[in-house]
Design an enzyme around this catalytic site. Structure first.
Site, mmCIF file in Angstrom:
data_model
loop_
_atom_site.group_PDB
_atom_site.id
_atom_site.type_symbol
_atom_site.label_atom_id
_atom_site.label_comp_id
_atom_site.label_asym_id
_atom_site.label_seq_id
_atom_site.Cartn_x
_atom_site.Cartn_y
_atom_site.Cartn_z
ATOM 1 N N TYR A 190 9.135 -7.496 -0.808
ATOM 2 C CA TYR A 190 8.528 -6.194 -1.129
ATOM 3 C C TYR A 190 9.076 -5.665 -2.448
ATOM 4 O O TYR A 190 10.115 -6.131 -2.925
ATOM 5 C CB TYR A 190 8.647 -5.208 0.032
ATOM 6 C CG TYR A 190 9.980 -4.523 0.326
ATOM 7 C CD1 TYR A 190 10.568 -3.626 -0.568
ATOM 8 C CD2 TYR A 190 10.607 -4.722 1.549
ATOM 9 C CE1 TYR A 190 11.749 -2.966 -0.261
ATOM 10 C CE2 TYR A 190 11.796 -4.077 1.873
ATOM 11 C CZ TYR A 190 12.368 -3.193 0.955
ATOM 12 O OH TYR A 190 13.525 -2.545 1.267
ATOM 13 N N ASP A 194 -0.429 -5.260 3.470
ATOM 14 C CA ASP A 194 0.738 -4.653 4.120
ATOM 15 C C ASP A 194 0.643 -3.133 4.098
ATOM 16 O O ASP A 194 0.466 -2.533 3.039
ATOM 17 C CB ASP A 194 2.007 -5.078 3.364
ATOM 18 C CG ASP A 194 3.242 -4.429 3.972
ATOM 19 O OD1 ASP A 194 3.682 -4.914 5.024
ATOM 20 O OD2 ASP A 194 3.733 -3.428 3.422
ATOM 21 N N THR A 254 0.801 -1.240 0.000
ATOM 22 C CA THR A 254 0.000 0.000 0.000
ATOM 23 C C THR A 254 0.831 1.287 0.000
ATOM 24 O O THR A 254 0.280 2.369 0.202
ATOM 25 C CB THR A 254 -0.963 0.036 1.214
ATOM 26 O OG1 THR A 254 -0.176 0.022 2.416
ATOM 27 C CG2 THR A 254 -1.916 -1.124 1.215
ATOM 28 N N TRP A 255 2.123 1.182 -0.246
ATOM 29 C CA TRP A 255 2.962 2.391 -0.285
ATOM 30 C C TRP A 255 2.530 3.236 -1.489
ATOM 31 O O TRP A 255 2.454 2.704 -2.607
ATOM 32 C CB TRP A 255 4.430 1.962 -0.413
ATOM 33 C CG TRP A 255 5.446 3.026 -0.159
ATOM 34 C CD1 TRP A 255 5.285 4.188 0.528
ATOM 35 C CD2 TRP A 255 6.816 2.999 -0.593
ATOM 36 N NE1 TRP A 255 6.478 4.882 0.564
ATOM 37 C CE2 TRP A 255 7.428 4.181 -0.122
ATOM 38 C CE3 TRP A 255 7.592 2.083 -1.331
ATOM 39 C CZ2 TRP A 255 8.770 4.480 -0.374
ATOM 40 C CZ3 TRP A 255 8.918 2.377 -1.572
ATOM 41 C CH2 TRP A 255 9.500 3.566 -1.096
ATOM 42 N N TYR A 285 3.458 5.296 5.588
ATOM 43 C CA TYR A 285 2.850 5.457 4.260
ATOM 44 C C TYR A 285 1.720 6.492 4.224
ATOM 45 O O TYR A 285 0.644 6.237 3.657
ATOM 46 C CB TYR A 285 2.325 4.113 3.728
ATOM 47 C CG TYR A 285 3.358 3.009 3.602
ATOM 48 C CD1 TYR A 285 4.725 3.282 3.591
ATOM 49 C CD2 TYR A 285 2.968 1.673 3.476
ATOM 50 C CE1 TYR A 285 5.672 2.258 3.487
ATOM 51 C CE2 TYR A 285 3.903 0.659 3.356
ATOM 52 C CZ TYR A 285 5.251 0.961 3.368
ATOM 53 O OH TYR A 285 6.172 -0.050 3.257
ATOM 54 N N GLN A 288 10.597 -8.788 6.156
ATOM 55 C CA GLN A 288 10.106 -8.235 4.877
ATOM 56 C C GLN A 288 11.279 -7.533 4.202
ATOM 57 O O GLN A 288 11.880 -6.624 4.780
ATOM 58 C CB GLN A 288 8.961 -7.256 5.156
ATOM 59 C CG GLN A 288 8.276 -6.827 3.879
ATOM 60 C CD GLN A 288 7.170 -5.813 4.107
ATOM 61 O OE1 GLN A 288 7.269 -4.669 3.666
ATOM 62 N NE2 GLN A 288 6.113 -6.217 4.772
#
Ligand code: NAP
Length: 279
Positions: A188, A47, A20-21, A52, A160
């Site tokens: 990621y 995530d 969701t960045w 963010y 991660q």
């Protein structure tokens, strides 16, 4: 959708999840629709992070009324990762996410706070039922050794890390370390953030040919490659519903050993870098 176990004591989690960045940067309704479409299609691992921006608010909207379907992960910034700071940051995230618990809470990267302090906070959050498990992000093997020393075996659910076809540094030591200690590895930026292999390049053509053989897309093949082992999961970010649907379908794509070998050759892992690459 394939599922892999999330750490040695964790639940089975969808191998393809949703990052969701920057998801808060475009049209909000479209982003919420993308996350919802992803959940509908089995990408229930979501995530996010306090870092963010408004992403946690977008996630809250997407999971409203369906919290129990989702494996929800957020992260504390290293600058907030003191004993008190971690608890306050978690409470803030829970409020923004409109939920009473996280399925996993991560230290975003290693900072200057002693790891034992962050672990004490994670333990307190576990006891309070505010988190179900915790993990780390961007940890190289020396950091993982220290964390294991501070927390004991079986407590680190995941690491991660940056992992995509053109960045395979974790395969040298981090992935083997995590597999040895029952720590899930979450890839990621699985599409290289904004640098997916060009189909006109030689390695891009290999990817394209394998995709064509499966009537799949190159991105689906990439996701399948990155989740080819039981320790691996991936969290592509998609703010467009069609992108989310394409990514979800990768959760049912299995590559042959020959195809994996061809990708291994086309996108060589290269020598081990001195430090773990991160974004
Ligand atoms: P990424 O997932 O590698 O790539 C995202 C880009 O790919 C977006 O531009 C997205 O477009 C596009 N895309 C997604 N699916 C597509 C599809 N099927 N077809 C065409 N384009 C597609 O990049 P990322 O956001 O850096 O990484 C994923 C997640 O990992 C982040 O969102 C975040 O949750 C996490 N992360 C963690 C760390 C850490 O330090 N722990 C660091 C970086 C990232 P649209 O958005 O327009 O759909």
């Amino acid at each position: 959708m394939r599922r892999n176990q999330f750490g040695s004591n964790g639940p089975q989690v969808s191998v393809i999840g949703q990052g969701t960045w920057y998801i808060d940067h475009g049209d909000r309704a479209t982003a919420v629709a993308a996350l919802r479409r992803g959940i509908d299609l089995g990408m229930t691992h979501i995530d996010t992070a306090e870092m963010y921006g408004d992403a946690e608010l977008v996630v809250a909207e997407a999971i409203a009324g369906r919290r129990d379907e989702v494996f929800l992960v957020s992260k504390v910034l290293p600058s907030n990762a003191s004993r008190r700071g971690t608890i306050t940051a978690c409470d803030r995230s829970l409020k923004r996410l409109k939920t009473d618990r996280l399925d996993c809470y991560l230290l975003h990267w290693r900072g200057s706070v002693p790891l034992a302090e962050t672990v004490a906070a994670f333990d307190e959050l576990l006891s309070a039922g505010k988190i179900r498990s915790w993990g780390v992000s961007n940890f190289d093997t020396d950091d993982l050794d220290e964390m294991l020393e501070a927390a004991g075996g079986g407590s680190i659910a995941c690491n991660q890390v940056l992992y995509h076809l053109q960045e395979r540094a974790i395969e040298h030591a981090v992935l083997p370390w995590c597999e040895q200690h029952g720590v899930a590895v979450v890839a990621y930026s699985p599409f290289g953030h904004n640098d997916f292999p060009n189909p006109r390049s030689k390695p891009g053509a290999v990817l394209q040919a394998i995709a064509a053989a499966h009537r799949a897309s190159p991105r689906q093949v990439a996701l399948s490659f990155l989740t080819r082992r039981p320790s691996l999961l991936a969290i592509p970010k998609a703010a467009m519903p069609d992108h989310a649907a394409e990514n979800a379908a990768a959760g049912d794509l299995t590559l042959t050993d020959n195809e994996i070998a061809a990708l291994d050759q086309a996108f060589p892992r290269g020598p081990r870098p001195r430090g773990l690459p991160m974004l």
